[in-house]
Enzyme design. Sequence first.
Site, PDB file in Angstrom:
ATOM      1  N   HIS A 186      10.321  20.856  14.283  1.00 38.52           N
ATOM      2  CA  HIS A 186       8.869  20.780  14.151  1.00 38.52           C
ATOM      3  C   HIS A 186       8.381  19.373  13.864  1.00 38.52           C
ATOM      4  CE1 HIS A 186       9.118  25.093  14.465  1.00 38.52           C
ATOM      5  NE2 HIS A 186       7.944  24.939  15.035  1.00 38.52           N
ATOM      6  N   ASP A 439      13.717  27.392  21.350  1.00 37.01           N
ATOM      7  CA  ASP A 439      14.484  28.501  20.782  1.00 37.01           C
ATOM      8  C   ASP A 439      15.520  29.010  21.781  1.00 37.01           C
ATOM      9  OD1 ASP A 439      13.783  28.984  18.077  1.00 37.01           O
ATOM     10  OD2 ASP A 439      11.777  29.548  18.765  1.00 37.01           O
ATOM     11  N   CYS A 486       6.900  26.161  28.063  1.00 38.87           N
ATOM     12  CA  CYS A 486       6.074  25.577  27.004  1.00 38.87           C
ATOM     13  C   CYS A 486       6.927  24.986  25.904  1.00 38.87           C
ATOM     14  CB  CYS A 486       5.100  26.605  26.429  1.00 38.87           C
ATOM     15  SG  CYS A 486       5.927  27.938  25.565  1.00 38.87           S
TER      16      CYS A 486
HETATM   17  C1  PEP Z   1      10.031  27.269  21.843  1.00 42.42           C
HETATM   18  O1  PEP Z   1      10.801  27.881  21.096  1.00 42.42           O
HETATM   19  O2  PEP Z   1      10.413  26.617  22.839  1.00 42.42           O
HETATM   20  C2  PEP Z   1       8.588  27.264  21.558  1.00 42.42           C
HETATM   21  C3  PEP Z   1       7.736  26.741  22.398  1.00 42.42           C
HETATM   22  O3  PEP Z   1       8.183  27.789  20.377  1.00 42.42           O
HETATM   23  P1  PEP Z   1       8.310  27.009  18.960  1.00 42.42           P
HETATM   24  O4  PEP Z   1       8.802  25.630  19.252  1.00 42.42           O
HETATM   25  O5  PEP Z   1       6.980  27.014  18.316  1.00 42.42           O
HETATM   26  O6  PEP Z   1       9.313  27.844  18.252  1.00 42.42           O
HETATM   27 MG    MG Z   2       9.959  29.272  19.675  1.00 45.22          MG
END
Ligand code: PEP
Ligand code: MG
Length: 556
Positions: A186, A439, A486
């Site tokens: 993050h 993920d 995404c």
């Molecule tokens: C991902 O896991 O690629 C995603 C876009 O969600 P986050 O990064 O918020 O877990």
């Molecule tokens: Mg994710």
Amino acid sequence: MDKTLRGVGVSHGVAIGEVRHMGTAVLEPPAKQIAEEDAPREQQRARQSVEAVANDLMARGNLAGGEAQAVLEAQALMAQDPELIADVERRIAVGSTAARAVYDAFAAYRALLAGAGEYLAGRVADLDDVRNRIVARLMGVPMPGVPDSDRPYVLIARDLAPADTALLDPSLVLGFVTEEGGPTSHSAILARALGVPAVVALPGACELAEGTVVAVDGSTGSVNVSPSEEEQAAFTRDAEERKSVLDSTKGPGATSDGHKVPLLANVGGPGDVAAAIEVGAEGVGLFRTEFLFLDDSTKAPSQEKQVTIYRQVLEAFPEGRVVVRVLDAGADKPLDFLTPVDEPNPALGVRGLRSLLDHPEVLQEQLTALAKAAEGLPVYLEVMAPMVADRADAKAFADACRTAGLQAKAGVMVEIPSAALRARSVLQEVEFLSLGTNDLAQYTFAADRQVGAVSRLQDPWQPALLDLVALAAEAAGAEGKSCGVCGEAAADPLLACVLTGLGVTSLSMGAASIPYVRATLAKHTLAQCERAAAAARAADSAQDSRLAAQAVLSGE
Ligand code: PEP
Ligand code: MG
């Protein structure tokens, strides 16, 4: 220390500035005994530190005004509580250091508060903050939490949790450097959202002395320590040249032969919208709604508050597409009212859609708020669920959307390998897929995205990850449905071409990456992207995969 340190560049651009450290959350001073004659000096140090912290809290309160002022003034009063100071002095008199005496006296007071009814128990976190500030001052280490600075700085941290970063003042943060964290952590995502350069997984970052000047290159991952004036000038020149190339490419995302690939923005709330519009985002491909829930981890925000915030984002893209992800709590984004506390392995536990299915009232409230927010707007609202494992999950989510009367396409994120492997079955229930490659990499390689030591496996160029992307994109193509990306993979310009070649239909990323991706995509035909994708998948490692794609796209 080496002059140039190397980590993983995760957010483009260059920052030059003084280092400020994110303070550690809890400091436990060692339980040392002091000599009797040192006690008066330690008592005086303790009193002075308490005074200085109280004055600082009052001063910050005056600056902040409003509700924050009341909270900070209450904290200053806590610091000056005469009972507490008397206890600190007693402990020093019997041999404690000042830091340890403060730590222990606050612990005793804390236990009293915690057992004294709901209101006082709620003040425990404020008390801990006051304690940490006094102890940090006595030990000569950085203040806990976000640095207090009125000058812009480069933020250094072991890693950054979303809750820490909510307090950052974007006008002061020139860039981020973290010791831990992979390209999908993050910290990296937040840096991209703020549009500041960032380097993660940089060994030795936490040892950089406070105030040292560093030059951070978020594209190459290098951090130059104490650069000379000439080096600083060269850094800035390079960055300006790169930027002027980018500013010359505009318009919707497409390959050079006109194959359209909408370029969408990842946003965490209305605050990110302006940057998305400025770079010409064609909509939002991922609205991470959990940032709205992180302010108060004890309960969900009211429906009215949710409606207001969703509407601000939806209104910003009239006629555009906005994909809202329902609350993704758990693992690295725990919420007290949703996330179980006793899981041995939270990333594999009750998180994402699983939490919402356990608390259907929270999901219904959010979907209803979205339906109200979209009322009367021409926007194309799409809603998707995080952490979907199979068709049953997809059906449960689609059912919830119908129950809420939502006039929006329902889709799911592909973040668990099972969802990619069985994408056709999942698509029997929903209208679209969106690949969460962060993920998806974590679960494919059993590599925690928060652990810098396994960032090699978090690399989205890993051929196994590309295979899963291909499976999902092919399934969506066969069903006549869309499949976007995404996750952070979409923000890598070269990889964006490969993803396009794999059949992905849109790319969503932090706004700052859009110009880079647009410019690179516009240089290649769809057929070249397809050849690059095939070459990347034929490799056996992330590094070879990247090199193979690069060779195809540069015409070697
Ligand atoms: C991902 O896991 O690629 C995603 C876009 O969600 P986050 O990064 O918020 O877990
Ligand atoms: Mg994710």
